[in-house]
Design a protein around this motif. Structure first.
Motif, PDB file in Angstrom:
ATOM      1  N   THR A 139     -78.482  56.013  28.179  1.00 42.78           N
ATOM      2  CA  THR A 139     -78.881  54.797  28.404  1.00 42.78           C
ATOM      3  C   THR A 139     -79.536  54.742  29.432  1.00 42.78           C
ATOM      4  O   THR A 139     -80.294  55.812  30.173  1.00 42.78           O
ATOM      5  CB  THR A 139     -77.568  53.822  29.206  1.00 42.78           C
ATOM      6  OG1 THR A 139     -77.192  54.665  30.542  1.00 42.78           O
ATOM      7  CG2 THR A 139     -76.179  54.395  28.082  1.00 42.78           C
ATOM      8  N   SER A 140     -80.212  53.478  30.186  1.00 43.20           N
ATOM      9  CA  SER A 140     -81.192  53.466  31.134  1.00 43.20           C
ATOM     10  C   SER A 140     -80.674  53.996  32.286  1.00 43.20           C
ATOM     11  O   SER A 140     -81.794  54.505  33.199  1.00 43.20           O
ATOM     12  CB  SER A 140     -81.574  51.952  31.414  1.00 43.20           C
ATOM     13  OG  SER A 140     -82.371  51.295  30.098  1.00 43.20           O
ATOM     14  N   ASN A 141     -79.384  53.993  32.692  1.00 41.99           N
ATOM     15  CA  ASN A 141     -79.082  54.608  33.783  1.00 41.99           C
ATOM     16  C   ASN A 141     -79.154  56.047  33.889  1.00 41.99           C
ATOM     17  O   ASN A 141     -78.859  56.526  35.017  1.00 41.99           O
ATOM     18  CB  ASN A 141     -77.433  54.045  34.191  1.00 41.99           C
ATOM     19  CG  ASN A 141     -77.319  52.727  34.169  1.00 41.99           C
ATOM     20  OD1 ASN A 141     -78.069  52.186  34.611  1.00 41.99           O
ATOM     21  ND2 ASN A 141     -76.262  52.191  33.686  1.00 41.99           N
ATOM     22  N   ASP A 142     -79.587  56.752  32.784  1.00 40.54           N
ATOM     23  CA  ASP A 142     -79.638  58.054  32.985  1.00 40.54           C
ATOM     24  C   ASP A 142     -80.957  58.672  33.226  1.00 40.54           C
ATOM     25  O   ASP A 142     -80.936  59.746  33.496  1.00 40.54           O
ATOM     26  CB  ASP A 142     -79.138  58.726  31.237  1.00 40.54           C
ATOM     27  CG  ASP A 142     -77.830  58.552  30.878  1.00 40.54           C
ATOM     28  OD1 ASP A 142     -77.056  58.869  31.688  1.00 40.54           O
ATOM     29  OD2 ASP A 142     -77.559  58.280  29.715  1.00 40.54           O
ATOM     30  N   PHE A 143     -81.883  57.860  33.208  1.00 44.20           N
ATOM     31  CA  PHE A 143     -83.148  58.040  33.731  1.00 44.20           C
ATOM     32  C   PHE A 143     -83.399  57.656  35.193  1.00 44.20           C
ATOM     33  O   PHE A 143     -83.193  56.422  35.201  1.00 44.20           O
ATOM     34  CB  PHE A 143     -84.117  57.785  32.807  1.00 44.20           C
ATOM     35  CG  PHE A 143     -84.220  58.182  31.359  1.00 44.20           C
ATOM     36  CD1 PHE A 143     -84.707  59.304  31.137  1.00 44.20           C
ATOM     37  CD2 PHE A 143     -83.287  57.679  30.254  1.00 44.20           C
ATOM     38  CE1 PHE A 143     -84.766  60.023  29.818  1.00 44.20           C
ATOM     39  CE2 PHE A 143     -83.441  58.182  29.176  1.00 44.20           C
ATOM     40  CZ  PHE A 143     -84.113  59.494  28.883  1.00 44.20           C
ATOM     41  N   PRO A 144     -84.085  58.648  36.036  1.00 42.85           N
ATOM     42  CA  PRO A 144     -84.219  58.064  37.479  1.00 42.85           C
ATOM     43  C   PRO A 144     -85.280  56.950  37.570  1.00 42.85           C
ATOM     44  O   PRO A 144     -85.389  56.165  38.395  1.00 42.85           O
ATOM     45  CB  PRO A 144     -84.267  59.103  38.097  1.00 42.85           C
ATOM     46  CG  PRO A 144     -84.944  60.213  37.361  1.00 42.85           C
ATOM     47  CD  PRO A 144     -84.153  59.915  35.794  1.00 42.85           C
ATOM     48  N   SER A 145     -86.277  56.962  36.615  1.00 43.09           N
ATOM     49  CA  SER A 145     -87.049  55.724  36.420  1.00 43.09           C
ATOM     50  C   SER A 145     -87.570  55.564  34.982  1.00 43.09           C
ATOM     51  O   SER A 145     -87.067  56.431  34.144  1.00 43.09           O
ATOM     52  CB  SER A 145     -88.388  56.437  36.978  1.00 43.09           C
ATOM     53  OG  SER A 145     -89.258  57.067  36.270  1.00 43.09           O
ATOM     54  N   GLN A 146     -88.165  54.689  34.530  1.00 40.35           N
ATOM     55  CA  GLN A 146     -88.707  54.420  33.363  1.00 40.35           C
ATOM     56  C   GLN A 146     -90.173  54.783  32.956  1.00 40.35           C
ATOM     57  O   GLN A 146     -90.683  54.505  31.878  1.00 40.35           O
ATOM     58  CB  GLN A 146     -88.672  52.815  32.898  1.00 40.35           C
ATOM     59  CG  GLN A 146     -87.282  52.451  33.156  1.00 40.35           C
ATOM     60  CD  GLN A 146     -86.063  53.012  32.265  1.00 40.35           C
ATOM     61  OE1 GLN A 146     -86.435  53.257  31.166  1.00 40.35           O
ATOM     62  NE2 GLN A 146     -85.080  53.239  32.870  1.00 40.35           N
ATOM     63  N   ASN A 147     -90.670  55.786  33.763  1.00 39.89           N
ATOM     64  CA  ASN A 147     -91.710  56.165  33.524  1.00 39.89           C
ATOM     65  C   ASN A 147     -92.036  57.344  32.438  1.00 39.89           C
ATOM     66  O   ASN A 147     -90.936  57.942  32.297  1.00 39.89           O
ATOM     67  CB  ASN A 147     -92.427  57.045  34.709  1.00 39.89           C
ATOM     68  CG  ASN A 147     -92.602  56.011  36.101  1.00 39.89           C
ATOM     69  OD1 ASN A 147     -92.821  54.739  35.773  1.00 39.89           O
ATOM     70  ND2 ASN A 147     -92.479  56.517  37.350  1.00 39.89           N
ATOM     71  N   ILE A 148     -93.196  57.395  31.874  1.00 39.70           N
ATOM     72  CA  ILE A 148     -93.355  58.350  30.805  1.00 39.70           C
ATOM     73  C   ILE A 148     -93.041  59.704  31.365  1.00 39.70           C
ATOM     74  O   ILE A 148     -93.630  60.071  32.338  1.00 39.70           O
ATOM     75  CB  ILE A 148     -94.747  58.301  30.277  1.00 39.70           C
ATOM     76  CG1 ILE A 148     -95.193  56.754  29.726  1.00 39.70           C
ATOM     77  CG2 ILE A 148     -95.157  59.418  29.417  1.00 39.70           C
ATOM     78  CD1 ILE A 148     -96.511  56.615  29.452  1.00 39.70           C
ATOM     79  N   GLY A 149     -92.584  60.555  30.666  1.00 35.55           N
ATOM     80  CA  GLY A 149     -91.957  61.906  31.043  1.00 35.55           C
ATOM     81  C   GLY A 149     -90.803  62.363  31.811  1.00 35.55           C
ATOM     82  O   GLY A 149     -90.541  63.174  32.204  1.00 35.55           O
TER      83      GLY A 149
END
Length: 179
Positions: free
Chosen positions: A47-57
């Motif tokens: 989910t979106s919560n699994d990524f600390p940011s939505q940036n590429i990489g």
């Protein structure tokens, strides 16, 4: 005299395959046994919560998807270096991540897998680095990697499946190892 000449020629023909095969000019292939071990640590959907940011990489930070250990045993050499070369067909040439092998209609469009070194936990761009070396000690070596989810763009993760395979060659002295 004729019998002696025929006996000599016969002896040469009889023993020549033996003497030629003993000269040591035939190629001895390197060989090893491999045992791939993978541990699937992922039990949740991304989910979106699994990524600390939505940036590429950006890598997912709550869990590592897979731990991959390639254990090399019973090598024909006891000491030296062995190379694991990841085949280009496993790599997405657009970004250096592992290629998603799921059909386009079912695949996540913006999340993929990234290979990470086990030693320093460094994310790897496989377009730049796809050869890895380990020391063979007493006929054994071990390659250790993590594989994590990575964002391919700056949008929230899109649902879909992700599946990758890693095709590789093991090499000793620039010769492919027979498995």
């Amino acid at each position: 005299m004729k019998k002696k000449a025929l006996l000599t020629i016969f002896s040469i023909l009889l023993f020549s395959p033996y003497t030629y095969s003993q000269r040591g000019d035939h190629n001895i292939k390197h060989s090893c046994m491999i045992e791939p071990i993978y541990i699937d640590n992922n039990t949740n959907r991304i989910t979106s919560n699994d990524f600390p940011s939505q940036n590429i990489g950006t890598l997912a930070d709550n869990h590592v998807a897979i731990t991959l250990i390639i254990s090399v045993k019973e090598c024909s050499i006891t000491d030296g270096k062995i190379k694991l070369a990841i085949d280009k067909s496993s790599i997405d040439i657009n970004n250096g991540y592992l290629k998603n092998t799921i059909d386009a209609s079912l695949a996540s469009k913006n999340v993929a897998f990234q290979l990470i070194t086990g030693d320093d936990e460094r994310a790897i761009n496989l377009n730049d680095e796809n050869d890895f070396f380990e020391e063979v000690i007493e006929g054994e070596a071990e390659f250790y990697f993590n594989i994590n989810y990575v964002k391919k763009d700056s949008n929230p993760p899109q649902s879909g499946r992700i599946q990758s395979s890693i095709i590789f060659n093991l090499m000793i002295d620039d010769e492919i190892v027979e498995l």
